[in-house]
Enzyme design. Structure first.
Site, PDB file in Angstrom:
ATOM      1  N   GLU A  78      -9.885  -0.020   2.949  1.00  0.00           N
ATOM      2  CA  GLU A  78     -10.438  -1.260   2.395  1.00  0.00           C
ATOM      3  C   GLU A  78     -10.815  -2.287   3.472  1.00  0.00           C
ATOM      4  O   GLU A  78     -10.855  -3.485   3.190  1.00  0.00           O
ATOM      5  CB  GLU A  78      -9.421  -1.900   1.433  1.00  0.00           C
ATOM      6  CG  GLU A  78      -9.156  -1.075   0.188  1.00  0.00           C
ATOM      7  CD  GLU A  78      -8.408  -1.895  -0.860  1.00  0.00           C
ATOM      8  OE1 GLU A  78      -8.953  -2.092  -1.967  1.00  0.00           O
ATOM      9  OE2 GLU A  78      -7.277  -2.333  -0.563  1.00  0.00           O
ATOM     10  N   HIS A  97      -5.303  -9.344   2.603  1.00  0.00           N
ATOM     11  CA  HIS A  97      -5.482  -8.735   1.287  1.00  0.00           C
ATOM     12  C   HIS A  97      -4.122  -8.211   0.849  1.00  0.00           C
ATOM     13  O   HIS A  97      -3.470  -7.475   1.591  1.00  0.00           O
ATOM     14  CB  HIS A  97      -6.504  -7.598   1.366  1.00  0.00           C
ATOM     15  CG  HIS A  97      -6.538  -6.779   0.120  1.00  0.00           C
ATOM     16  ND1 HIS A  97      -6.858  -7.315  -1.107  1.00  0.00           N
ATOM     17  CD2 HIS A  97      -6.287  -5.462  -0.097  1.00  0.00           C
ATOM     18  CE1 HIS A  97      -6.795  -6.354  -2.026  1.00  0.00           C
ATOM     19  NE2 HIS A  97      -6.448  -5.239  -1.437  1.00  0.00           N
ATOM     20  N   HIS A  99      -1.103  -7.470  -2.701  1.00  0.00           N
ATOM     21  CA  HIS A  99      -0.814  -7.204  -4.118  1.00  0.00           C
ATOM     22  C   HIS A  99       0.552  -7.785  -4.444  1.00  0.00           C
ATOM     23  O   HIS A  99       1.414  -7.101  -5.012  1.00  0.00           O
ATOM     24  CB  HIS A  99      -0.810  -5.696  -4.378  1.00  0.00           C
ATOM     25  CG  HIS A  99      -1.874  -4.939  -3.654  1.00  0.00           C
ATOM     26  ND1 HIS A  99      -1.646  -4.330  -2.444  1.00  0.00           N
ATOM     27  CD2 HIS A  99      -3.179  -4.734  -3.933  1.00  0.00           C
ATOM     28  CE1 HIS A  99      -2.766  -3.771  -2.023  1.00  0.00           C
ATOM     29  NE2 HIS A  99      -3.706  -3.985  -2.894  1.00  0.00           N
ATOM     30  N   HIS A 167      -5.911  -5.814  -9.677  1.00  0.00           N
ATOM     31  CA  HIS A 167      -5.842  -5.284  -8.325  1.00  0.00           C
ATOM     32  C   HIS A 167      -4.949  -6.135  -7.406  1.00  0.00           C
ATOM     33  O   HIS A 167      -3.852  -5.717  -7.066  1.00  0.00           O
ATOM     34  CB  HIS A 167      -7.264  -5.153  -7.747  1.00  0.00           C
ATOM     35  CG  HIS A 167      -7.290  -4.583  -6.361  1.00  0.00           C
ATOM     36  ND1 HIS A 167      -8.409  -4.053  -5.780  1.00  0.00           N
ATOM     37  CD2 HIS A 167      -6.322  -4.484  -5.422  1.00  0.00           C
ATOM     38  CE1 HIS A 167      -8.124  -3.636  -4.549  1.00  0.00           C
ATOM     39  NE2 HIS A 167      -6.878  -3.879  -4.313  1.00  0.00           N
TER      40      HIS A 167
END
Lengths: 278, 278, 278, 278
Positions: A78, A97, A99, A167
């Site tokens: 990613e 980035h 989660h 996501h």
């Protein structure tokens, strides 16, 4: 002794580990840094859990997310998230980035993020949502293609973070420390917000005026320094400090002090080296 | 030096401990593995908490869940769960039965599991429920009789997991690592889903198309390797790594490195040995 | 070497620490044991946090909760809970009074406890509530007077536990291990039940038939042994094992093994001794 | 050997660390103490995370929150909270300002705090709310100006704590220990109250009569001593004890005992010294 770039790379590795140690990242997610001397390059770890990232793991990429030198190791799939944001946002020097569990209830329900206390101001008031499905239909949910990354960067616009439906989250900063601070305190805020929503009453957000003022004070005062020292100390106590950083720190001490370096430090360094070798 | 079977058994012991260390298992529950060379056999620990399982504890069973050799130690009473699933599902190489806290709200309320983020795809979209009471009336809730295990296996059908009302979960995998990954990330997803439901809004599931694609990418990319390294490192830091595994790892190093094995490793091995002796 | 009584007292100290280490007790609460040879006596620690209790701290009481010998140290003010229950319930060999966080939502809302999974059966189906205010009006909420303890014992009747409104829980057992197991798994169940209620659906309880069968199997099989070994190992890893127990264990080993006792053990024992001295 | 003031300053440093270790404080928040010999002075740490505070970090302030001696290090920007409360409340000997996660759902929703169990009585029944916006409009939410501190102190009135909308909590005590106890147990109570509200039923508060009686007993009995010993031991086990305190403790032992001081103690002291140096 240490040059500015190697210190910056060390901070990037430390930032990855801090985010892991503070519950923002687990086996997945990543923090990157724009090259301090070359705005067309950025650094991101090879594919591994952020808690394990060392300066040696960092790969230099161009903004199309192609490695400058063939790394010979697996890379994050990613990474276009980072490259496309650095293209679109010249002010951004660091991207994360993640989660974080605390965000998941918001992401699963499409609930707007609002700052419920002053430190939550780092996430802004109602930052935008992005749904990969809107533009790309059924995918494996990963942001792998350049056009997916570019779409995400457009959604981010000039906000401090963007929420990715079903996501995760992508947040930015003017420095690695600023980005790490944003990720950790927006995660705390998301947790408090969800718990507040669970007790079923209307929740109060900071006003836009309060949010702008609070977000400014958090980065311009000693707050960032204080928090960074705290997270650093927690990393050390968890035996997770970047080995290189420890070596640098040791080098900065008097010879006598270095001579009686605590066993825990050596052990942690060894353990980290070993895990790097795996 | 180490043969493939002994490495596989070590991974099975490690997988049991990982599931414990990551909050899937506590004093109860178990992970098994089909014999890699004999599809009519499987391995499962003697009766003990999964966090303590060592390769020496593993017992070889036939698919009727009878030990190949009299083990002379207490056995898990619910081993038919494993045997009956290996009978019914030739593709399955590993089974985990657990009572992860995060699943309990779903199991107590009969709420369907849905993947609320890409990694939750490993659990599938709305995997089936099974209620022991439907077919067997009042029992002690344990799956002990072969017909109870067979009934559960029928409910599982070709899904990746089956939810057991007022009891727990049974999940399968094409390898120990795949099964461990499924258990850990479906547990994370269950936690996020419950928290999302607690804030009272409609929650968004991955579509079936997204779920199929995401479940594929998670096992075919470097994600599994990355997560396994991460959980391995966390086991080591918790002082919970399988002693045999440590010995094997040490053997793989240069003599010099082995000569200065960290004290922590020796201590952990000793501690583990001691607890084994109890 | 060790006589049965001193082993029982060690188990009582260990049980106190286990309950603390597993999230049932904090600075407050206590586990007692009826004297194994004299039904008119029981043992309870002097006033200190249960995580710190050692066999030396245990005071022998008669059933009116008067110390058999003047202890010369502060005592728990709520010891009548124990004495009055031992009077009223000849079958009870151990009592635990606690304020486990997981029970608080039930106690604050007057929600009946129901077993939502098989291990929750140890708490029974809908055990009784007791409200000190009903009989005694405004008090400081502590159960200090004999008549308050007797009232609580009447409410307990022949149930395995009684819920105390706006206060805590008192649970009993046929042994220290049984009582500890009940406290830990009823606490787990209370947590799951609250989380299930938070997602707003009707929750399923085990039927009374299932509960009776499940509660039986949990104590008559190897489950209790397995759990005790697990909690024991967790206490050891946390550096919280009772020092006397360690000494006893060491004595049981070969001289050679004792000669190379791990440093961690010695350190833990020393630390515990130190804290005892405070 | 140690004089009363230096012991009090050590307790203040310990109190800061305890609140951090028990989940009341993180990188932010602070505990202060009125000068035991001079009611017009108070002590507060220089700007750093409370978990790292040592006696050397403590700065002496007058009640206008001006340092008695130029400290030459960054100071907390919100120190007027302490100074203005010491002015307004002669009975108060210690103040803690915090952002405990457990309070956030109440602060975000404006839900009154009520004691749901006896130890929650330390927070009082429905302590007042204060909203900085009411009097000062859009700010960065920090209490920096004397008039902001004075406004907060007026809202506190003669309550044991005041809730600050979208910000945090400020609590007081008749001693550092009393204040720490209040912060920790009111935080526990806030957590239980939120969880109770999440299961959607009416929750029961202690009556005012019960609250008054319970709040008294908690400070007048051995409860405070018991809890302080417990939190102290937990700080030690976490490797977070104030180094000076350890030195003092060591000095109080026999020479022989001091001669075999555990390595852990030395290591922790060294680690703490190191972090102080940063």
């Amino acid at each position: 002794m240490a040059n500015p770039l190697s210190e910056a790379l060390r901070d990037l590795a430390v930032g990855n580990r801090m985010c892991a140690n503070e519950g923002v990242l687990d086996a997945f997610g990543h923090v990157s840094m724009r090259h301090p001397d070359n705005p067309n390059r950025y650094f991101l770890s090879r594919s591994r859990a952020p808690e394990l990232v060392s300066p040696d793991d960092l790969i230099e990429y161009d903004l199309d997310s192609r490695p400058v030198r063939e790394p010979g190791v697996p890379q994050y799939s990613e990474r276009v998230i980072h490259g496309e944001i650095y293209k679109a946002r010249p002010d951004v020097m660091s991207v994360c980035h993640h989660h974080a569990p605390a965000f998941m209830p918001l992401l699963a329900t499409g609930t707007d993020y609002v700052p419920v206390f002053h430190l939550g101001s780092v996430g802004g008031v109602r930052p935008p949502f992005w749904d990969q499905h809107d533009e790309f239909g059924d995918t494996n949910m990963l942001v792998i293609k350049p056009e997916e990354g570019a779409s995400l960067a457009r959604a981010l616009a000039d906000y401090p973070m963007v929420l990715m439906r079903r996501h995760g989250v992508t947040a930015v900063g003017v420095s690695v420390k600023d980005c790490v601070f944003r990720c950790i305190y927006s995660t705390r805020n998301a947790e408090y917000q969800s718990q507040a929503l669970a007790i079923g009453s209307a929740i109060a957000s900071l006003s836009r005026g309060e949010c702008d003022l609070a977000a400014k004070i958090n980065t311009s005062t000693t707050g960032l320094t204080r928090a960074w020292e705290y997270w650093w100390m927690r990393l050390e106590r968890a035996g997770l400090m970047v080995p290189a950083a420890r070596a640098v720190a040791a080098a900065g001490k008097s010879r006598a002090a270095a001579g009686k370096a605590p066993a825990r430090k050596a052990k942690a360094a060894k353990a980290a080296k070993k895990s790097r070798r795996r």
